[in-house]
Write a protein that holds these residues in place. Structure first.
Motif, mmCIF file in Angstrom:
data_model
loop_
_atom_site.group_PDB
_atom_site.id
_atom_site.type_symbol
_atom_site.label_atom_id
_atom_site.label_comp_id
_atom_site.label_asym_id
_atom_site.label_seq_id
_atom_site.Cartn_x
_atom_site.Cartn_y
_atom_site.Cartn_z
ATOM 1 N N LEU A 380 0.623 -1.254 -0.043
ATOM 2 C CA LEU A 380 0.101 0.110 -0.023
ATOM 3 C C LEU A 380 0.754 1.392 0.124
ATOM 4 N N ARG A 381 2.246 1.343 0.684
ATOM 5 C CA ARG A 381 2.705 2.544 0.439
ATOM 6 C C ARG A 381 3.749 2.737 -0.820
ATOM 7 N N LYS A 382 3.843 1.552 -1.514
ATOM 8 C CA LYS A 382 4.489 1.923 -2.828
ATOM 9 C C LYS A 382 4.065 3.107 -3.715
ATOM 10 N N LEU A 383 4.787 3.891 -4.093
ATOM 11 C CA LEU A 383 4.292 5.174 -4.582
ATOM 12 C C LEU A 383 4.018 4.681 -6.207
ATOM 13 N N TRP A 389 -4.894 2.214 -6.507
ATOM 14 C CA TRP A 389 -6.038 2.165 -5.615
ATOM 15 C C TRP A 389 -6.465 3.569 -5.273
ATOM 16 N N ASP A 390 -5.827 4.850 -5.186
ATOM 17 C CA ASP A 390 -6.014 6.001 -4.718
ATOM 18 C C ASP A 390 -6.885 6.951 -5.627
ATOM 19 N N VAL A 391 -7.955 7.289 -5.529
ATOM 20 C CA VAL A 391 -8.720 8.148 -6.591
ATOM 21 C C VAL A 391 -7.997 9.387 -6.659
ATOM 22 N N VAL A 538 -12.086 -0.901 -2.429
ATOM 23 C CA VAL A 538 -11.854 -2.292 -1.950
ATOM 24 C C VAL A 538 -11.592 -3.081 -2.843
ATOM 25 N N GLN A 539 -12.299 -2.988 -4.048
ATOM 26 C CA GLN A 539 -12.162 -3.929 -5.014
ATOM 27 C C GLN A 539 -10.633 -3.606 -5.823
ATOM 28 N N ARG A 540 -10.324 -2.466 -5.855
ATOM 29 C CA ARG A 540 -9.005 -2.109 -6.604
ATOM 30 C C ARG A 540 -7.888 -2.675 -5.812
ATOM 31 N N ILE A 541 -8.071 -2.500 -4.399
ATOM 32 C CA ILE A 541 -7.094 -3.040 -3.463
ATOM 33 C C ILE A 541 -6.830 -4.555 -3.433
ATOM 34 N N ASP A 549 -12.175 -13.401 -4.623
ATOM 35 C CA ASP A 549 -13.387 -12.803 -4.346
ATOM 36 C C ASP A 549 -14.111 -13.189 -3.197
ATOM 37 N N GLN A 550 -13.992 -14.215 -2.352
ATOM 38 C CA GLN A 550 -14.443 -14.389 -1.362
ATOM 39 C C GLN A 550 -13.939 -13.638 0.121
#
Length: 551
Positions: A380-383, A389-391, A538-541, A549-550
């Motif tokens: 998550l912290r990779k630029l 994921w970040d709009v 959530v889906q992008r992450i 998917d579960q």
């Protein structure tokens, strides 16, 4: 300066489009940020107000505190008799059978679904024992020392040695606190406690907390704190050894979502291990914040002095506190249909300094990820993958222009990020435009400790960052900031964050409108937009982490 549109102006549009025309989407509106006529109001007062203490009340509180001190001494100094290992995560637990033989405690909650949580942990932290004790005895400092756990705190009464208190209870505080961690799916806990501090030998103090029966006309509590607290020993080189015991009864009324039940039942939710991990991290951070020079571990294109560094760190601390206060989702939820989609939504009209004035929607969702917390945190912290994921980073290039270490681990740092608009080259690749005027900044604070971590960020424009750095007669507490982010927790099944699975919470705060109008139609459309945004994230992450998917 032209008015920047808000989410309320473009509810029907794709939330991943026109981001740079909608910086106020997350609360940035430079035209009125420091305007004295803006609708900033006083901070919301705490709901708990002091009630007069009669001599009988004082005597009862004194007796309760003295008994708690004696019980804690036995729990700290007779380990073999009262402690067993948890079969879930190896945590030290109180042996209930032996405990009940010596304790005068009476079960507060009789229901079959009520349960008891107990735990113990120990650490050494880089802070003078007397300084640490002073922070424990001041409600505001207590909250600042544990910003990811203590949501609210207030000292109601200070009882001194002139009152008829037993000899071994020389400092008493009557306090109210609200604790909250991890997710809106984990209910906050409220305690009305008496806190006692006693020096039991040279350089060794005991601090005891215990719920009491003095009537303060508060709502019916669902938690009751049995004698809990810590043993603080002064060590050389401005260090302190801290042993912590947490012992709490919880009523069935605190319904926790199923994905967090195992974590809480194992004692690492609100238990001693989390208090100790937070204390370690915050003591390291305080030591680094007090540094008035620019350490070699830091680097920056924009921070040039120790004072600028201190101001940015203070803003980061306030950003974390703001984010955690939002997690209780305490505002009235008028749109229960969103909860069925796995998204919890709350709305509030903000008039407080330090946040943008107007209607703010908060939305959060929690899920289980089949990867260890450290791996989720690192991804998550990779630029270079943030735009996935970040709009706010969609179609951009994100670079780091400053990093300040907030702990001994490289995972603990505060960063200033620059979000560059891009243009497509002939080879099809996206390249950052060679211009600073349209760039947006983000302030980001992140950490990992023994139980998990957090990544919190807030957009800022250049003018706000310049004001933060320069001082410009603006208090840090008045700089408007509206953070969003992630809480990354172990699932409670493993003892480290390097293995097991992750419980991930996403939480967004979005300024819907700066106007006072709150029509039902606008509210419903705003909530639908924010819910769609968080569901899409959530889906992008999940895609970024290759989750089935579960999950």
């Amino acid at each position: 300066m032209s008015k920047r549109p808000t989410v309320g102006d473009s509810l029907a549009s794709d939330p991943t489009q026109h981001i740079f025309d909608h910086i106020s989407y997350y609360g940035i509106n430079p035209s009125n940020m420091f305007n004295p006529s803006s609708s900033f109001g006083p901070p919301t007062s705490l709901p708990i107000q002091p009630q007069p203490l009669s001599p009988m009340h004082v005597s009862l509180l004194s007796e309760t505190a003295a008994s708690a001190v004696e019980e804690l001494k036995r729990l700290f100094f007779t380990e073999e008799q009262f402690w067993v290992k948890s079969s879930i995560d190896g945590t030290d637990l109180i042996d209930s059978e032996n405990y009940e033989k010596f304790s005068n405690a009476v079960k507060k909650f009789r229901g079959t679904s009520a349960h008891v949580e107990s735990s113990k942990d120990v650490t050494v932290v880089p802070i003078e024992a007397t300084n640490l004790i002073e922070m424990f005895l001041d409600a505001e400092n207590w909250k600042e020392l544990f910003p990811t756990m203590v949501n609210k705190a207030k000292t109601l009464h200070v009882l001194g040695s002139e009152l008829p208190i037993r000899e071994n209870c020389n400092i008493l505080r009557v306090m109210w606190e609200q604790l909250h961690i991890l997710s809106p799916l984990v209910p906050p806990r409220e305690f009305m406690i008496v806190r006692c501090c006693q020096e039991i030998s040279k350089g060794l103090w005991i601090i005891a907390d215990v719920s009491h029966n003095v009537d303060f006309d508060v709502c019916n509590a669902s938690c009751y704190k049995r004698p809990s607290g810590c043993l603080i020993q002064s060590l050389p080189n401005a260090q302190s050894k801290v042993m912590w015991i947490e012992h709490v009864e919880v009523a069935h009324k605190l319904d926790t979502h199923k994905i967090y039940r195992e974590l809480l039942s194992g004692g690492s939710g609100y238990g001693a291990k989390r208090w100790i991990a937070t204390l370690e991290r915050m003591c390291e951070r305080m030591a680094l914040t007090s540094n008035l020079t620019l350490p070699a571990s830091d680097w920056s294109e924009v921070i040039r002095t120790g004072e600028e560094r201190r101001r940015v760190l203070k803003l980061g601390e306030r950003m974390i506190m703001n984010f955690n206060e939002m997690l209780t989702m305490s505002g009235k939820v008028d749109f229960p249909q969103q909860s069925k989609c796995g998204v919890r939504v709350s709305m509030r009209m903000n008039l407080e300094a330090g946040q943008p004035p107007g209607l703010i929607v908060s939305a959060a969702s929690s899920l289980r990820i089949p990867l260890p917390p450290v791996q989720v945190f690192d991804i998550l912290r990779k630029l270079d993958t943030r735009q996935q994921w970040d709009v706010l980073a969609y179609g951009t290039v994100v670079t780091e222009i400053a990093r300040i270490a907030t702990g001994s681990s490289e995972t603990n740092c505060l960063s200033i990020l620059r979000v560059h608009p891009t243009q497509e080259e002939n080879n099809g690749k996206l390249m950052a435009q060679d211009s600073d005027k349209d760039d947006m900044l983000m302030l980001q604070d992140c950490y990992m400790d023994a139980l998990g971590g957090m990544l919190v960020y807030a957009p800022m424009d250049m003018a706000t960052m310049d004001t933060t750095l320069s001082g410009a007669d603006v208090k840090i507490s008045d700089i408007p900031i509206l953070p969003s982010g992630f809480i990354i927790s172990s699932d409670g099944r493993r003892s480290t964050v390097e293995d097991g699975e992750t419980l991930l919470t996403l939480a967004f705060q979005i300024l819907v409108s700066g106007k006072t109008s709150t029509s039902r139609e606008v509210n419903e459309r705003s909530v639908d937009t924010v819910s769609a945004l968080i569901s899409s994230t959530v889906q992008r992450i999940k895609g970024l982490l290759n989750c089935p998917d579960q999950f």
